[in-house]
Every structure is written in C-alpha cells, then in structure tokens.
Design a protein around this motif. Structure first.
Motif, mmCIF file in Angstrom:
data_model
loop_
_atom_site.group_PDB
_atom_site.id
_atom_site.type_symbol
_atom_site.label_atom_id
_atom_site.label_comp_id
_atom_site.label_asym_id
_atom_site.label_seq_id
_atom_site.Cartn_x
_atom_site.Cartn_y
_atom_site.Cartn_z
ATOM 1 N N THR A 5 -3.873 3.868 9.716
ATOM 2 C CA THR A 5 -3.943 3.760 8.257
ATOM 3 C C THR A 5 -5.009 4.677 7.667
ATOM 4 N N ARG A 14 -10.945 -3.381 -1.074
ATOM 5 C CA ARG A 14 -9.924 -3.539 -0.018
ATOM 6 C C ARG A 14 -9.992 -4.936 0.610
ATOM 7 N N PHE A 15 -11.146 -5.272 1.183
ATOM 8 C CA PHE A 15 -11.454 -6.629 1.645
ATOM 9 C C PHE A 15 -12.933 -6.666 1.994
ATOM 10 N N HIS A 51 -7.668 -8.727 0.061
ATOM 11 C CA HIS A 51 -7.079 -9.450 1.199
ATOM 12 C C HIS A 51 -7.959 -10.653 1.544
ATOM 13 N N GLU A 91 -6.202 -12.983 6.920
ATOM 14 C CA GLU A 91 -4.987 -12.390 7.501
ATOM 15 C C GLU A 91 -4.949 -12.593 9.016
ATOM 16 N N TRP A 97 -5.191 -1.149 14.017
ATOM 17 C CA TRP A 97 -4.093 -0.502 13.281
ATOM 18 C C TRP A 97 -4.653 0.248 12.064
ATOM 19 N N LEU A 98 -5.620 -0.384 11.387
ATOM 20 C CA LEU A 98 -6.254 0.287 10.244
ATOM 21 C C LEU A 98 -6.950 1.559 10.706
ATOM 22 N N GLN A 124 0.629 4.113 2.471
ATOM 23 C CA GLN A 124 1.014 3.898 3.878
ATOM 24 C C GLN A 124 2.511 4.097 4.100
ATOM 25 N N LEU A 130 -4.694 -5.907 13.512
ATOM 26 C CA LEU A 130 -5.025 -5.370 12.190
ATOM 27 C C LEU A 130 -6.115 -4.294 12.204
ATOM 28 N N HIS A 180 -2.039 -12.312 1.852
ATOM 29 C CA HIS A 180 -1.931 -12.984 3.157
ATOM 30 C C HIS A 180 -2.303 -14.470 3.115
ATOM 31 N N ILE A 182 2.270 -7.204 12.480
ATOM 32 C CA ILE A 182 0.895 -7.031 12.999
ATOM 33 C C ILE A 182 0.457 -8.272 13.782
ATOM 34 N N SER A 208 4.924 -8.232 7.412
ATOM 35 C CA SER A 208 3.651 -7.715 7.904
ATOM 36 C C SER A 208 3.013 -8.722 8.852
ATOM 37 N N ASP A 224 4.028 -5.649 1.831
ATOM 38 C CA ASP A 224 2.803 -5.142 2.442
ATOM 39 C C ASP A 224 3.042 -3.839 3.209
ATOM 40 N N HIS A 273 0.867 -1.175 0.000
ATOM 41 C CA HIS A 273 0.000 0.000 0.000
ATOM 42 C C HIS A 273 0.907 1.229 0.000
HETATM 43 N N1 GUN Z 1 -6.574 -5.660 5.296
HETATM 44 C C1 GUN Z 1 -7.348 -4.674 4.776
HETATM 45 N N2 GUN Z 1 -6.649 -3.556 4.569
HETATM 46 C C2 GUN Z 1 -5.392 -3.825 4.945
HETATM 47 C C3 GUN Z 1 -4.193 -3.046 4.971
HETATM 48 O O1 GUN Z 1 -4.145 -1.882 4.595
HETATM 49 N N3 GUN Z 1 -3.094 -3.677 5.455
HETATM 50 C C4 GUN Z 1 -3.110 -4.976 5.874
HETATM 51 N N4 GUN Z 1 -1.988 -5.538 6.321
HETATM 52 N N5 GUN Z 1 -4.219 -5.705 5.866
HETATM 53 C C5 GUN Z 1 -5.357 -5.141 5.414
#
Ligand code: GUN
Ligand code: ZN
Length: 434
Positions: free
Chosen positions: A100, A203-204, A231, A234, A95-96, A81, A92, A270, A299, A295, A321, A78
């Motif tokens: 993020t 994104r996911f 993703h 993860e 952290w987002l 970031q 995760l 992941h 994380i 990553s 990542d 990303h």
């Molecule tokens: N899953 C969804 N968005 C992200 C991201 O920005 N980083 C990571 N490591 N996992 C995610």
C-alpha cells in the motif's frame, strides 16, 4: 429551463425503515409494476403504474423486467489502492508496508493521481456505485484528482487527505501543522462544491502522533459539518499496537476522543474488535461503523458482529475497502456480509443487505436526505439491476417465488454484468468500455 419528465419503468424497491432494526414487514416498498418519475435530476415520485396512463410528453425508459433501486453507496475505500487490489497474502500491517505505502507514494504526481481517479470512477460506476467515501493519500494532489474526476462525472463523492506523521515511510509523512494546513486548504477549495464533500482523515492512531490528532480535532471544530473518517479495531495486532503507542488512553476509541475526533459525524472503518465501552460510547454519540466484509476476509481480520451491533442500534454502513477489499462490487460485498453473518449464526435477509448498501450507508455518512433511496426529493442516482445476468443466476432466479428469492441469486453470484443501467442525477451513465 423546461426539462422533460423522465420515467423509468420496472420493479422498484425503496426503504422506509431499517429492516434489521424495525423488522422486515413495513420496512420496504416493492412495486412489481413501478415507475420512477424524475424531473431536473431529482426523484419526483415512485408509483404503481397498474391501470394508469403515463404522461404522453414524458421520456419513457422501459426496464419492466429489471429491479430499480438507489445506486450503491460505498462508505469506506481507498481509491489510491485501485491498482494494487488483490495483492497476495500478509496481515494488515505487512500489507500496508509492502504494497500500500509504495503505491500511495506515487500520488504526489497529479497526472498519475488523475489517471487512477478516472480509472477508479469508471470501475465503480460499472459496478453500480454512485457515491464513494474514499481516503486519499498524504498528497493534496490525490484529493484534487479524486474531486476533479468526480465533478466531471457529476457525482456525489467524498474524500480527504490521509494524514500520517509517524510509523510510515518518510515519503508518506507530513507533520501536525502540515496536515492541518493542507486539509484546511482542501476544505476551502472543495467542500460543498457541486456534490463534493471533504472528510477530515487521520489514517489511524498508529500513524498519527497525539499532536497530529489534536491538530485535526481543532480543524474539525472549525468545520463541524465535515465528516471525520478513520480506522478502528480491524486486527488484534493493530489494537495491541495502539495500546503500546497510547499507554494512557482508555482504549483505541479514546485515542480519537481525547483529540476531539469523536462525534456524530465520525465514521469508523471496520470495528471488529471493540470493547463494550467503545461500543456504548460510539452508540452514545451516534457515530457510524462501516462494515468492510471482503476486506475483513481478504486480510484475515475477522468476523464483524452485524447482529449484535445492529440490534444495539449502531449506525452501520457497508463498504468495499478497496484495495484491502478484494472486489469493486457491492454485490460481492453483500454476499460476503451474508457469509460472515452466517458464520456468526445469523442469516441476514436480502432486504438487510440491500438496505446496508444503499440507505444504511447513506445514513452512516449523513447523506440520507439526498441519496440512498428511491423517494420523492432524492437526487436521482439510480441503479437498474438485471436479475438474470448469467446462466447460473438466471436458472435460479426463474425458480423464485417472491422478490427476495428473485434478487438473492444476484446478490450472491452477481457482478458488473448485473448492472444494466446507472443514472447520475437522472442522466444515464455511458461507460467508455464495457
Ligand atoms: N488501516 C489503516 N490503513 C488502512 C488501509 O489502507 N486499509 C485497511 N484495510 N486498513 C487500514
Ligand atoms: Zn480502510
């Protein structure tokens, strides 16, 4: 137009097959006194120079002490970031939310987006990464900035607008229709321009409604030669959240497949927590899984099953990542992949690691006919490694008995000091500051 042949002399490493699948013997070609011939930005041939006279009219670049290989391919990161890499602590989802999303919120500003994209490419090139497959932000400006800076450097690079229409702050949400429209406009603007490729990027599943996933599935049908990245699996909390959000789906992978987002050009980041069904379905359609070791440790996500997945024939790439990953260095990424595999009782060979960071990643993103190997016809994105870049590495390298022992200390302890030269389509990249 006449262009002089360029010849880089050194120890050359190229791959014929995947050493993890086909065995080490016969999977690679190593020449101690090799030469890479480059013409018009493309590799013409790789030969052993022993006993040969080199053409008198060629430009010779003498790197006899160094290892020459394909530039690294970072298959998942990303770039927005970049400035928040190594933000302390948290899992995760926290952290987002904490680091993020606020940073990604700045990318509506094209000036900021260009500044970070430029910084990102300078850092990644200084670490020997010649192709990146990045996520953007929700803002089309992030994609414009990434492609503008990649194009200015002549790079092969891929990205896409990251789509989110729920479970994100309002300043980072679009809608199903807007994500379709904006992604389509960006595909028309950038996909296939020079060496650039667009990637359809939800994104996911937690941050997309089924309507948004469906809209992006329809878009992919219109542009089937684009990659689709997202993703999967993860962290356990994330997998449980997907179960709550999609109660009728078979599993996480099914949330994508139901919307037409599963195919050979799907690239999943992941893939630590995958069910047997998910694994066999990914294999069946020949989609890719990208291992993000630095990553996954940073994380606290978990230990990727490289041995099991590679032996099962999954297509696997390797990635930083950024900024979940703690380093821009693919050397560090390889070192961490090695350590994670060790924790799972498997010692990845240096050849496995170098395969993954070059040709393996290129295959995973369907670029192996163009980049990721030293072979005739490949674009000359080339890396020259100094295998004696620090005192600690050098004293170990001097004890080595073969190429693998020689390169392994650099894989484990190396950083940007080991990157002696980077060539982009045969032209030497000159860092602004080193
Ligand atoms: N899953 C969804 N968005 C992200 C991201 O920005 N980083 C990571 N490591 N996992 C995610
Ligand atoms: Zn990611």
């Amino acid at each position: 137009m006449y262009s002089k042949t360029k010849i880089i002399l050194g120890k050359t490493l190229s791959f014929k097959q995947n050493p993890m699948v086909d065995g080490l013997e016969g999977s690679y070609s190593f020449l101690d006194t090799g030469a890479v011939f480059i013409k018009n930005g493309v590799i013409e041939k790789v030969i052993d120079t022993q006993g040969l006279n080199l053409p008198a009219d060629a430009e010779i670049i003498d790197r006899k002490e160094n290892l020459i290989l394909a530039g690294f391919v970072d298959a998942h990161l990303h770039f927005p970031q970049t400035a928040i890499i190594n933000s302390w602590g948290r899992r995760l989802i926290d952290w987002l939310n904490e680091y993020t999303f606020p940073e990604e919120g700045k990318f509506h500003d094209i000036e900021y987006a260009l500044e970070i994209a430029s910084r990102y490419f300078d850092i990644c090139l200084s670490h020997g990464v010649t192709t990146s497959v990045s996520y953007g932000t929700i803002h089309p400006e992030s994609v414009d900035a990434f492609f503008t800076e990649a194009k200015a450097r002549g790079l092969r690079a891929l990205t896409g607008k990251t789509c989110m229409d729920r479970n994100a702050p309002s300043y980072l949400r679009d809608s199903a229709q807007a994500s379709y429209d904006q992604s389509k406009t960006l595909i028309e603007k950038w996909h296939g321009v020079n060496r650039l490729g667009y990637v359809i990027t939800p994104r996911f599943s937690p941050t997309s409604t089924p309507e948004q996933l469906n809209a992006l599935g329809s878009l992919w049908k219109e542009y089937p030669d684009c990659l689709m990245q997202t993703h999967i699996g993860e962290q356990p909390e994330e997998v449980n959240w997907v179960k709550e959000l999609f109660p009728t789906s078979k599993d996480y992978l099914d949330t994508y497949e139901e919307s037409g987002l599963l195919g050979p050009r799907s690239v999943f980041g992941h893939g630590i927590y995958l069910t047997d069904r998910e694994k066999s379905r990914i294999k069946e359609v020949n989609a890719s899984i990208i291992h993000c070791p630095t990553s996954n440790t940073f994380i606290g996500s978990g230990l990727f099953d490289m041995k099991g997945l590679s032996r099962a024939g999954q297509k696997i790439g390797l990635a930083t990542d950024i900024g979940g990953g703690s380093s821009f260095s693919m050397l560090k990424v390889m070192a961490t992949a090695y350590e994670i595999a060790q924790l799972r009782g498997h010692a990845l060979h240096p050849a496995d690691l170098l395969w993954l960071s070059t040709r393996g990643s290129a295959e995973a993103v369907h670029l192996d006919k163009k980049i990721g190997n030293l072979a005739p016809g490949m674009e000359a994105d080339i890396l020259v490694l100094d295998l004696y870049s620090t005192t600690a590495i050098s004293q170990r390298a001097k004890q080595s008995k073969n190429i693998w022992e020689l390169v392994f200390p650099t894989i484990m302890m190396g950083d940007d000091r080991a990157i002696k030269d980077v060539f982009i389509k045969g032209e030497k990249w000159l860092p602004k500051v080193k």
